[in-house]
Scaffold this motif. Structure first.
Motif, mmCIF file in Angstrom:
data_model
loop_
_atom_site.group_PDB
_atom_site.id
_atom_site.type_symbol
_atom_site.label_atom_id
_atom_site.label_comp_id
_atom_site.label_asym_id
_atom_site.label_seq_id
_atom_site.Cartn_x
_atom_site.Cartn_y
_atom_site.Cartn_z
ATOM 1 N N ALA A 97 44.079 16.368 -5.982
ATOM 2 C CA ALA A 97 44.889 16.582 -7.445
ATOM 3 C C ALA A 97 43.723 17.238 -9.022
ATOM 4 C CB ALA A 97 44.240 14.728 -8.620
ATOM 5 N N ALA A 98 42.937 17.696 -8.825
ATOM 6 C CA ALA A 98 42.811 19.303 -9.647
ATOM 7 C C ALA A 98 43.398 20.795 -8.753
ATOM 8 C CB ALA A 98 40.741 19.219 -9.268
ATOM 9 N N ARG A 99 43.705 20.562 -7.788
ATOM 10 C CA ARG A 99 44.483 21.642 -7.181
ATOM 11 C C ARG A 99 45.693 21.497 -7.727
ATOM 12 N NH1 ARG A 99 42.865 21.543 -2.561
ATOM 13 N NH2 ARG A 99 41.324 22.726 -2.401
ATOM 14 N N ALA A 100 47.139 20.433 -7.526
ATOM 15 C CA ALA A 100 47.777 20.082 -7.745
ATOM 16 C C ALA A 100 48.059 19.937 -9.502
ATOM 17 C CB ALA A 100 48.373 18.728 -6.915
ATOM 18 N N THR A 101 47.110 19.869 -10.680
ATOM 19 C CA THR A 101 47.211 20.222 -11.550
ATOM 20 C C THR A 101 46.877 21.764 -11.805
ATOM 21 O OG1 THR A 101 46.297 17.890 -12.018
ATOM 22 C CG2 THR A 101 45.956 19.494 -13.546
ATOM 23 N N ALA A 102 46.227 22.646 -11.663
ATOM 24 C CA ALA A 102 45.773 23.696 -11.744
ATOM 25 C C ALA A 102 46.924 23.854 -10.979
ATOM 26 C CB ALA A 102 44.396 24.330 -10.853
ATOM 27 N N THR B 208 51.283 34.723 -10.776
ATOM 28 C CA THR B 208 49.667 34.681 -11.461
ATOM 29 C C THR B 208 48.774 34.385 -9.971
ATOM 30 O OG1 THR B 208 49.933 32.783 -12.117
ATOM 31 C CG2 THR B 208 50.583 34.249 -13.715
ATOM 32 N N GLU B 209 48.020 34.580 -10.537
ATOM 33 C CA GLU B 209 46.689 35.101 -9.278
ATOM 34 C C GLU B 209 46.634 33.251 -8.408
ATOM 35 O OE1 GLU B 209 41.528 35.205 -8.951
ATOM 36 O OE2 GLU B 209 42.702 35.766 -10.651
ATOM 37 N N ALA B 210 46.372 33.227 -7.882
ATOM 38 C CA ALA B 210 46.418 31.482 -7.062
ATOM 39 C C ALA B 210 45.598 31.154 -7.535
ATOM 40 C CB ALA B 210 46.777 31.460 -5.436
ATOM 41 N N PRO B 211 45.051 29.277 -7.500
ATOM 42 C CA PRO B 211 43.503 29.227 -8.006
ATOM 43 C C PRO B 211 43.244 29.111 -6.620
ATOM 44 C CG PRO B 211 46.178 27.456 -8.542
ATOM 45 C CD PRO B 211 46.240 28.636 -7.500
ATOM 46 N N ARG B 212 41.760 29.621 -7.648
ATOM 47 C CA ARG B 212 40.514 29.122 -6.139
ATOM 48 C C ARG B 212 39.771 28.099 -5.773
ATOM 49 N NH1 ARG B 212 40.079 34.143 -9.238
ATOM 50 N NH2 ARG B 212 38.674 32.973 -10.429
ATOM 51 N N LYS C 222 34.945 20.528 -6.715
ATOM 52 C CA LYS C 222 34.458 21.545 -5.282
ATOM 53 C C LYS C 222 33.216 21.270 -5.262
ATOM 54 C CE LYS C 222 38.780 23.876 -4.538
ATOM 55 N NZ LYS C 222 38.934 25.096 -3.820
ATOM 56 N N ALA C 223 32.739 21.798 -6.504
ATOM 57 C CA ALA C 223 31.277 22.081 -7.086
ATOM 58 C C ALA C 223 31.051 19.981 -6.165
ATOM 59 C CB ALA C 223 30.819 21.736 -8.200
ATOM 60 N N ASN C 224 31.575 19.374 -7.223
ATOM 61 C CA ASN C 224 30.663 17.673 -7.113
ATOM 62 C C ASN C 224 30.751 16.992 -5.910
ATOM 63 O OD1 ASN C 224 30.480 17.687 -9.413
ATOM 64 N ND2 ASN C 224 32.661 16.848 -9.706
ATOM 65 N N VAL D 81 27.681 10.908 -0.659
ATOM 66 C CA VAL D 81 28.459 10.783 0.997
ATOM 67 C C VAL D 81 29.834 10.624 0.654
ATOM 68 C CG1 VAL D 81 28.993 10.523 3.425
ATOM 69 C CG2 VAL D 81 26.453 10.910 2.243
ATOM 70 N N ASP D 82 30.876 11.432 0.335
ATOM 71 C CA ASP D 82 32.160 10.734 -0.290
ATOM 72 C C ASP D 82 33.262 10.582 0.814
ATOM 73 O OD1 ASP D 82 34.790 11.120 -1.142
ATOM 74 O OD2 ASP D 82 35.467 13.277 -0.373
ATOM 75 N N ILE D 83 32.642 8.925 1.994
ATOM 76 C CA ILE D 83 33.047 7.982 2.517
ATOM 77 C C ILE D 83 34.482 7.434 3.054
ATOM 78 C CG2 ILE D 83 32.603 5.914 3.678
ATOM 79 C CD1 ILE D 83 29.618 5.502 2.471
ATOM 80 N N PHE D 84 35.294 7.923 1.503
ATOM 81 C CA PHE D 84 36.325 7.433 1.753
ATOM 82 C C PHE D 84 37.317 8.313 0.845
ATOM 83 C CE2 PHE D 84 33.562 3.640 1.839
ATOM 84 C CZ PHE D 84 34.168 2.584 3.062
ATOM 85 N N GLY D 85 36.636 9.862 0.726
ATOM 86 C CA GLY D 85 37.534 10.695 0.483
ATOM 87 C C GLY D 85 38.199 10.606 -1.845
ATOM 88 N N GLY D 86 37.319 9.768 -1.600
ATOM 89 C CA GLY D 86 37.296 9.464 -3.362
ATOM 90 C C GLY D 86 37.263 11.118 -4.073
ATOM 91 N N GLN D 87 36.305 11.438 -3.799
ATOM 92 C CA GLN D 87 35.875 12.980 -4.246
ATOM 93 C C GLN D 87 37.285 14.134 -3.547
ATOM 94 O OE1 GLN D 87 34.391 13.534 -7.450
ATOM 95 N NE2 GLN D 87 34.971 16.175 -6.826
ATOM 96 N N ARG D 88 37.395 13.423 -2.426
ATOM 97 C CA ARG D 88 38.635 14.761 -1.663
ATOM 98 C C ARG D 88 40.003 14.356 -2.791
ATOM 99 N NH1 ARG D 88 35.810 13.426 2.757
ATOM 100 N NH2 ARG D 88 37.299 11.538 3.577
ATOM 101 N N ARG D 89 40.452 13.223 -3.224
ATOM 102 C CA ARG D 89 41.525 13.220 -4.297
ATOM 103 C C ARG D 89 41.610 13.527 -5.207
ATOM 104 N NH1 ARG D 89 45.698 11.800 0.458
ATOM 105 N NH2 ARG D 89 45.135 10.796 1.004
ATOM 106 N N ALA D 90 40.342 13.304 -5.082
ATOM 107 C CA ALA D 90 39.675 14.471 -7.121
ATOM 108 C C ALA D 90 40.322 15.898 -6.979
ATOM 109 C CB ALA D 90 38.422 14.073 -7.419
#
Length: 486
Positions: A165-170, A482-486, A99-101, A153-162
């Motif tokens: 994926a990280a949220r689903a992994t968590a 457990t506590e939900a991912p933030r 998210k910070a990226n 700038v995340d023009i084509f959503g690569g970082q949003r997809r990352a």
């Protein structure tokens, strides 16, 4: 020609950021359509099961305070569970990083430099000398404060997809933690049942040994008096040795299960020997077992949820790989103040500024990124197959455990009748012995058969309690939220 100002460029890039490439995850495939529509497990038979929602802390239905205390201790101190919790924290930290990226990066710097430059002072000379002069040295101090920032700038959503994926992994790590809790609670209960079963069987074997020793002593007396044969003595002696041999592995198994129980609760082997030394009744399953419905099972079992979250993460990674095929736009900005004296740091109106947009595109990679996309698609297909396998395995576990539980109940009922018959035989033998119509050996033999029937029933009851534990594990019970991912 009209130029685009930096502010306009930021607006354009923000509008472009709404484009996200790659497939959108629309949920898992239907792996078992018949089970999803079934009202309950149809092959439960005459087993005492109900389609009511099951209880998460299922071991409390066994009404054994010692078992409940051991389960609570294991859930708080088991090292394997602690490792799963650590993996969950790692996954959630990775999500926060992704998210910070998506945001700009900035840094500040302060610089002081002192430079010493040698110089050459050239002057006039005699025409005959050819060269002359004297060297000089210059000292320079440099002071600077600066701030720089960059943003891709995340023009084509690569970082949003990352991030997706990280949220689903968590969330998958959270499900894996729940799955570890399910396995742990089942293992603790099974080990506890085995401990109580071995203690009971050892006590019954000791009773049987004592009776057989008394029978052998009486038979030897009869042999010395000529009223019994040598064959009777040898037969009883062989039977006594066999019974004694049966006790040795029971003691070894008891020690092993006590050590297993200690390590499951996060303690050293042997730590529970004193606590569990006093035998206690075997915990038996309740009269009615709640199992819920197959559709609820698919939503409840954490291993299925972990497989589904892995499928979601791998689907998002396809879009992450596809975004790398398109151009990327980044901005870099620098602001700095300073000079050759500390006073220059206070001149805020005299600063250096730079804003540099950069557009890059690796369009000539000879199919490297296309191969990465194909690889990501293959990983997604593998995750989908694993999800289907997890669903089918879960349904099979539930059906098999219910079938085993039903058949074991029939065995327990049969052995309970045999035990009741042995009790009745023993009561009649005692009456006949008191009336003087049968011998003490006949009475001791009836007592031995009654103990043997009780041993067989004890083994079957332990198996029934173990099958109850297997049902709870198959239903995916024993975990807490457990506590939900933030």
């Amino acid at each position: 020609m009209k130029t685009i100002r930096p502010a306009s460029a930021l607006v354009v890039s923000a509008l472009l950021a709404g484009c996200t490439v790659g497939p959108n995850y629309s949920g898992p495939p239907v792996a078992a359509p018949k089970a999803a529509k079934a009202p309950a497990f149809v092959r439960a038979g005459d087993a005492p099961v109900a389609a009511t929602p099951p209880v998460a802390r299922w071991w409390e239905s066994l009404n054994d305070t010692t078992l409940t205390a051991l389960e609570n201790r294991a859930l708080s101190a088991n090292p394997d569970l602690a490792a799963a919790e650590a993996k969950l924290r790692q996954a959630r930290a990775s999500l926060r990083e992704q998210k910070a990226n998506l945001l700009p990066k900035g840094s500040a710097s302060a610089l002081y430099a002192h430079a010493r430059f040698p110089g050459l002072d050239l002057g006039s000379s005699d025409s005959g000398s050819g060269q002359g002069g004297s060297g000089s040295v210059s000292d320079i101090d440099l002071y600077n404060l600066g701030f720089d920032a960059s943003w891709e700038v995340d023009i084509f959503g690569g970082q949003r997809r990352a991030i997706e994926a990280a949220r689903a992994t968590a969330e998958g790590a959270e499900a894996s933690l729940a799955d570890a809790q399910v396995s742990l609670t089942a293992e603790v209960a099974q080990a506890y049942i085995n401990v109580r079963d071995r203690q009971r069987r050892i006590a019954l074997n000791q009773q049987s040994i004592a009776m057989q020793e008394q029978m052998l002593a009486l038979t030897r007396q009869r042999f010395e008096r000529g009223t019994a044969s040598r064959l009777d003595v040898e037969r009883l002696s062989q039977q006594l040795d066999s019974t004694r041999a049966d006790v040795t592995p029971l003691h070894a198994e008891l020690d092993a299960y006590l050590d297993e129980l200690a390590t499951l609760t996060g303690d050293e082997p042997g730590a529970l020997d004193a606590t569990m030394a006093t035998p206690a009744p075997l915990p038996l399953p309740p009269a009615e077992v709640a199992i819920g419905d197959p559709a609820g099972l698919l939503q409840r079992r954490p291993d299925i949820r972990a497989a589904e979250r892995m499928l979601a993460a791998d689907t998002a990674k396809i879009g992450q790989a596809k975004a790398a095929e398109f151009p990327s736009l980044s901005f870099m900005g620098i602001i700095g103040i300073g000079g050759t004296s500390p006073a220059d740091l206070t001149k805020l109106d005299d600063f250096t500024a730079l804003l540099a947009p950069q557009l890059s595109w690796s369009f000539l990679d000879f199919g490297r990124n296309a191969a990465k996309v194909k690889q990501a698609e293959g990983v997604r297909d593998e995750a989908e197959a694993k999800y289907r396998s997890a669903v089918l395995a879960a349904l099979r576990d539930a059906e098999d455990s219910l079938s085993q539980f039903r058949n074991r109940r029939g065995t327990v009922a049969t052995l309970a009748r045999a035990k009741a018959s042995a009790d009745e035989t023993l009561a009649l033998s005692r009456q006949r012995y008191a009336a003087g119509t049968s011998t003490l050996i006949d009475l001791l033999d009836a007592e031995r058969q009654q103990v043997e029937a009780e041993q067989n029933l004890s083994i079957a009851e332990a198996g029934l309690s173990g099958d109850f534990v297997t049902i709870q594990k198959a239903l995916g019970l024993g975990w807490g939220a457990t506590e939900a991912p933030r």
